[in-house]
Design a protein around this motif. Structure first.
Motif, PDB file in Angstrom:
ATOM      1  N   LEU A 109      42.005  83.941   3.621  1.00 20.19           N
ATOM      2  CA  LEU A 109      40.780  84.710   3.858  1.00 20.19           C
ATOM      3  C   LEU A 109      41.078  86.013   4.591  1.00 20.19           C
ATOM      4  CD1 LEU A 109      38.213  81.910   4.848  1.00 20.19           C
ATOM      5  CD2 LEU A 109      38.093  83.409   2.852  1.00 20.19           C
ATOM      6  N   VAL A 110      42.018  85.984   5.526  1.00 22.37           N
ATOM      7  CA  VAL A 110      42.382  87.204   6.250  1.00 22.37           C
ATOM      8  C   VAL A 110      43.100  88.179   5.320  1.00 22.37           C
ATOM      9  CG1 VAL A 110      43.778  88.146   8.127  1.00 22.37           C
ATOM     10  CG2 VAL A 110      42.428  86.086   8.497  1.00 22.37           C
ATOM     11  N   VAL A 111      43.933  87.651   4.413  1.00 22.34           N
ATOM     12  CA  VAL A 111      44.561  88.511   3.405  1.00 22.34           C
ATOM     13  C   VAL A 111      43.479  89.231   2.598  1.00 22.34           C
ATOM     14  CG1 VAL A 111      45.920  88.539   1.283  1.00 22.34           C
ATOM     15  CG2 VAL A 111      46.679  87.168   3.214  1.00 22.34           C
ATOM     16  N   LEU A 112      42.466  88.485   2.184  1.00 24.09           N
ATOM     17  CA  LEU A 112      41.353  89.077   1.439  1.00 24.09           C
ATOM     18  C   LEU A 112      40.620  90.110   2.282  1.00 24.09           C
ATOM     19  CD1 LEU A 112      39.501  89.147  -1.054  1.00 24.09           C
ATOM     20  CD2 LEU A 112      38.213  87.239  -0.046  1.00 24.09           C
ATOM     21  N   PHE A 113      40.401  89.805   3.555  1.00 17.57           N
ATOM     22  CA  PHE A 113      39.726  90.728   4.467  1.00 17.57           C
ATOM     23  C   PHE A 113      40.527  92.032   4.596  1.00 17.57           C
ATOM     24  CE2 PHE A 113      38.772  92.552   8.582  1.00 17.57           C
ATOM     25  CZ  PHE A 113      37.392  92.432   8.693  1.00 17.57           C
ATOM     26  N   TRP A 142      56.020  85.144   4.148  1.00 14.71           N
ATOM     27  CA  TRP A 142      55.997  85.463   5.577  1.00 14.71           C
ATOM     28  C   TRP A 142      54.578  85.599   6.107  1.00 14.71           C
ATOM     29  CZ3 TRP A 142      59.823  84.162   8.239  1.00 14.71           C
ATOM     30  CH2 TRP A 142      61.133  84.338   7.821  1.00 14.71           C
ATOM     31  N   THR A 143      53.624  85.883   5.224  1.00 11.83           N
ATOM     32  CA  THR A 143      52.220  85.996   5.629  1.00 11.83           C
ATOM     33  C   THR A 143      51.757  84.760   6.383  1.00 11.83           C
ATOM     34  OG1 THR A 143      51.577  87.528   3.871  1.00 11.83           O
ATOM     35  CG2 THR A 143      49.856  86.069   4.707  1.00 11.83           C
ATOM     36  N   PHE A 144      52.285  83.601   6.019  1.00 11.16           N
ATOM     37  CA  PHE A 144      51.849  82.341   6.613  1.00 11.16           C
ATOM     38  C   PHE A 144      52.690  81.920   7.824  1.00 11.16           C
ATOM     39  CE2 PHE A 144      50.394  82.314   2.259  1.00 11.16           C
ATOM     40  CZ  PHE A 144      49.098  81.846   2.376  1.00 11.16           C
ATOM     41  N   TRP A 145      53.670  82.759   8.205  1.00  5.79           N
ATOM     42  CA  TRP A 145      54.529  82.332   9.311  1.00  5.79           C
ATOM     43  C   TRP A 145      54.793  83.444  10.322  1.00  5.79           C
ATOM     44  CZ3 TRP A 145      55.476  77.425  10.300  1.00  5.79           C
ATOM     45  CH2 TRP A 145      56.426  77.098  11.265  1.00  5.79           C
ATOM     46  N   ASN A 146      55.267  84.593   9.844  1.00 11.93           N
ATOM     47  CA  ASN A 146      55.685  85.647  10.766  1.00 11.93           C
ATOM     48  C   ASN A 146      55.558  87.011  10.093  1.00 11.93           C
ATOM     49  OD1 ASN A 146      56.900  87.311  12.634  1.00 11.93           O
ATOM     50  ND2 ASN A 146      58.957  86.480  12.371  1.00 11.93           N
ATOM     51  N   THR A 147      54.476  87.707  10.363  1.00 13.45           N
ATOM     52  CA  THR A 147      54.236  88.998   9.708  1.00 13.45           C
ATOM     53  C   THR A 147      55.130  90.105  10.248  1.00 13.45           C
ATOM     54  OG1 THR A 147      52.389  89.396  11.238  1.00 13.45           O
ATOM     55  CG2 THR A 147      51.850  88.497   9.065  1.00 13.45           C
ATOM     56  N   ALA A 160      55.337  87.073  17.231  1.00 10.11           N
ATOM     57  CA  ALA A 160      55.486  86.782  15.810  1.00 10.11           C
ATOM     58  C   ALA A 160      54.342  85.883  15.378  1.00 10.11           C
ATOM     59  CB  ALA A 160      56.827  86.106  15.558  1.00 10.11           C
ATOM     60  N   TYR A 161      53.459  86.393  14.523  1.00 12.49           N
ATOM     61  CA  TYR A 161      52.250  85.672  14.148  1.00 12.49           C
ATOM     62  C   TYR A 161      52.087  85.609  12.636  1.00 12.49           C
ATOM     63  CZ  TYR A 161      51.132  87.170  18.933  1.00 12.49           C
ATOM     64  OH  TYR A 161      51.179  87.423  20.279  1.00 12.49           O
ATOM     65  N   PRO A 162      51.351  84.596  12.139  1.00 14.00           N
ATOM     66  CA  PRO A 162      50.896  84.645  10.749  1.00 14.00           C
ATOM     67  C   PRO A 162      49.844  85.740  10.619  1.00 14.00           C
ATOM     68  CG  PRO A 162      49.907  82.778  11.891  1.00 14.00           C
ATOM     69  CD  PRO A 162      50.908  83.375  12.835  1.00 14.00           C
ATOM     70  N   ILE A 163      49.409  86.045   9.416  1.00 13.50           N
ATOM     71  CA  ILE A 163      48.478  87.157   9.238  1.00 13.50           C
ATOM     72  C   ILE A 163      47.140  86.883   9.916  1.00 13.50           C
ATOM     73  CG2 ILE A 163      47.500  86.421   7.016  1.00 13.50           C
ATOM     74  CD1 ILE A 163      47.777  89.477   6.205  1.00 13.50           C
ATOM     75  N   ALA A 308      38.676  80.187  14.276  1.00 12.37           N
ATOM     76  CA  ALA A 308      39.313  80.619  13.038  1.00 12.37           C
ATOM     77  C   ALA A 308      38.771  81.958  12.543  1.00 12.37           C
ATOM     78  CB  ALA A 308      39.112  79.551  11.961  1.00 12.37           C
ATOM     79  N   TYR A 309      37.497  82.196  12.758  1.00  7.67           N
ATOM     80  CA  TYR A 309      36.809  83.360  12.181  1.00  7.67           C
ATOM     81  C   TYR A 309      36.940  84.634  13.004  1.00  7.67           C
ATOM     82  CZ  TYR A 309      32.490  85.920  13.403  1.00  7.67           C
ATOM     83  OH  TYR A 309      31.598  86.854  13.851  1.00  7.67           O
ATOM     84  N   HIS A 310      37.105  84.531  14.324  1.00 10.52           N
ATOM     85  CA  HIS A 310      36.745  85.636  15.212  1.00 10.52           C
ATOM     86  C   HIS A 310      37.663  86.851  15.192  1.00 10.52           C
ATOM     87  CE1 HIS A 310      39.886  84.042  17.931  1.00 10.52           C
ATOM     88  NE2 HIS A 310      39.876  85.246  18.487  1.00 10.52           N
ATOM     89  N   ALA A 311      38.943  86.683  14.892  1.00 11.57           N
ATOM     90  CA  ALA A 311      39.911  87.758  15.161  1.00 11.57           C
ATOM     91  C   ALA A 311      39.639  89.025  14.357  1.00 11.57           C
ATOM     92  CB  ALA A 311      41.327  87.257  14.899  1.00 11.57           C
ATOM     93  N   MET A 312      39.536  88.913  13.040  1.00 11.23           N
ATOM     94  CA  MET A 312      39.328  90.100  12.217  1.00 11.23           C
ATOM     95  C   MET A 312      37.944  90.713  12.424  1.00 11.23           C
ATOM     96  SD  MET A 312      42.114  90.881  10.727  1.00 11.23           S
ATOM     97  CE  MET A 312      42.914  90.346  12.247  1.00 11.23           C
ATOM     98  N   PRO A 313      36.860  89.912  12.451  1.00 12.79           N
ATOM     99  CA  PRO A 313      35.556  90.515  12.767  1.00 12.79           C
ATOM    100  C   PRO A 313      35.523  91.191  14.124  1.00 12.79           C
ATOM    101  CG  PRO A 313      35.245  88.369  11.770  1.00 12.79           C
ATOM    102  CD  PRO A 313      36.719  88.514  12.020  1.00 12.79           C
ATOM    103  N   LEU A 314      36.201  90.597  15.119  1.00  8.82           N
ATOM    104  CA  LEU A 314      36.251  91.225  16.444  1.00  8.82           C
ATOM    105  C   LEU A 314      36.937  92.583  16.372  1.00  8.82           C
ATOM    106  CD1 LEU A 314      35.876  91.118  19.526  1.00  8.82           C
ATOM    107  CD2 LEU A 314      38.056  89.886  19.665  1.00  8.82           C
ATOM    108  N   ALA A 315      38.066  92.649  15.671  1.00  9.34           N
ATOM    109  CA  ALA A 315      38.773  93.928  15.524  1.00  9.34           C
ATOM    110  C   ALA A 315      37.896  94.938  14.795  1.00  9.34           C
ATOM    111  CB  ALA A 315      40.079  93.704  14.757  1.00  9.34           C
ATOM    112  N   PHE A 316      37.163  94.473  13.793  1.00  8.59           N
ATOM    113  CA  PHE A 316      36.279  95.362  13.031  1.00  8.59           C
ATOM    114  C   PHE A 316      35.140  95.882  13.911  1.00  8.59           C
ATOM    115  CE2 PHE A 316      32.800  96.311  10.094  1.00  8.59           C
ATOM    116  CZ  PHE A 316      33.453  97.079   9.134  1.00  8.59           C
ATOM    117  N   VAL A 317      34.540  94.988  14.707  1.00  9.85           N
ATOM    118  CA  VAL A 317      33.452  95.382  15.608  1.00  9.85           C
ATOM    119  C   VAL A 317      33.943  96.402  16.637  1.00  9.85           C
ATOM    120  CG1 VAL A 317      31.913  94.567  17.454  1.00  9.85           C
ATOM    121  CG2 VAL A 317      32.088  93.278  15.325  1.00  9.85           C
TER     122      VAL A 317
END
Length: 370
Positions: A109-113, A142-147, A160-163, A308-317
């Motif tokens: 979902l984050v890849v799609l975002f 690497w998207t699922f382990w270490n971007t 080192a984080y997943p996406i 699970a949801y908050h990171a990308m919406p928070l960055a967008f906000v």
């Protein structure tokens, strides 16, 4: 009268949402806000924001993730008489549904975002990340382990984080669960001594040096496991330390706030986490036991979704708000710090409510049946 076991269960349920709020606050601390390659925070002097955000995001909220590891370890071995091969396989099978499936889906979902943001809102992107449409096979893995293997970090100490970056916790938790037979054997045979050794390694910042193998995960998971494996009630054991942990934690927080940046602060910070865990558990148990606090079932159930949801919406906000109002005073930046996580959580709760009401099966899948 509430039994100690009931109080322990209620304490775990009650803590889920406040701890998730703490995780959101950790990610709400912005030293830089980069839009189109320009840092909108650069050159600003915001002493009040700096002090308050450091207190809430870098001191108080840092208790959340270690305590989640502790609770996970406790629940993984809870009422497990003998950790046989069959019990191990059953645990992993259950966690595949409750942890692995959501892990894969939320990263996708984050890849799609990212893809949609890069395609339709490029002005809000930092411009530092590789375009999704340019990913090759190794990038997708690497998207699922270490971007960091896709987008090399600007600084050597970048994590080192997943996406879906907050899911590093789930990644490291899955790793320690794979090694749960070793955890069980060591904790069963060596009891609290092995937990103390792992704690000393974590306290002094020792690292395995391998992505996914976290000393924090192994220490706090093993600490929680110790109470389950040996049939101990951690709430009952911690309760007598309410007053002492309150005084000590306040003292540690003040020192950490006043001397932040000193070379010895990371060790004090880790001590604060240990004391803070005792304080959070005992304080919650105290007020729950007296009937003054109660668990809100909806908030407790929504915790994983908010996490699970908050990171990308928070960055967008954050980026949208900064682009719209371009805060340049201390008060405006502090207000943004409060507003951004608040609106992100409220929107998340609304989404969770609507999804649970109209798409209950899909909601159950993406939240691991929670």
């Amino acid at each position: 009268m509430m039994t100690n076991e009931d109080l322990q269960s209620k304490t775990i349920s009650f803590l889920r949402f406040p701890l998730i709020v703490g995780v959101v606050l950790i990610h709400s601390h912005f030293d830089t806000v980069v839009i189109n390659g320009v840092d909108l925070m650069e050159g600003g002097h915001f002493p009040v924001y700096t002090l308050i955000s450091y207190l809430f995001s870098e001191i108080l909220s840092r208790i959340a993730v270690p305590l989640f590891f502790f609770i996970s370890g406790f629940l993984f071995f809870y009422k497990v008489g003998s950790f046989t091969k069959q019990a191990y396989y059953q645990k992993l099978k259950k966690r595949a549904r409750t942890i692995l499936v959501p892990y894969i889906l939320w990263n996708l979902l984050v890849v799609l975002f990212f893809f949609l943001s890069q395609s339709f809102f490029p002005g809000l992107m930092s411009g530092k990340n590789k375009l999704i449409c340019d990913y090759d096979i190794s990038d997708w893995l690497w998207t699922f382990w270490n971007t960091n293997m896709i987008n090399p970090p600007a600084t050597a100490d970048k994590g080192a984080y997943p996406i879906c970056y907050q899911f590093w916790f789930i990644r490291d938790l899955m790793v320690v669960m794979l090694f749960s037979p070793l955890v069980y054997f060591l904790v069963k045979k060596l009891r609290h001594y092995v937990v103390m050794c792992l704690g000393i390694l974590w306290l002094f910042g020792w690292s395995f040096g391998v992505v996914g193998f976290s000393s924090a995960a192994f220490f706090f998971f093993s600490a929680g496991a110790y109470f389950s494996i040996h049939g101990k009630n951690f709430v009952e054991i911690m309760k007598p330390f309410l007053a002492a942990s309150t005084v000590l934690y306040i003292l540690i927080a003040i020192i950490a706030l006043c001397f932040r940046g000193e070379a010895w602060c990371p060790y004090l910070h880790n001590m604060g986490i240990l004391v803070g865990i005792v304080l959070v558990v005992t304080l919650s148990a105290h007020f729950l036991g007296k009937g003054m606090w109660h668990t809100n079932t909806f908030l407790s159930d929504s915790s994983f979704f908010i996490y699970a949801y908050h990171a990308m919406p928070l960055a967008f906000v954050v980026k949208l708000l900064f682009k719209m109002i371009q805060p340049h005073t201390d008060g405006m930046v502090l207000a943004s710090y409060v507003f951004c996580p608040l609106i992100t959580i409220l929107i998340g709760l609304l989404f969770y409510y609507l999804l649970k009401k109209y798409l209950p099966v899909a909601t159950s899948v993406i939240t691991g049946g929670r």
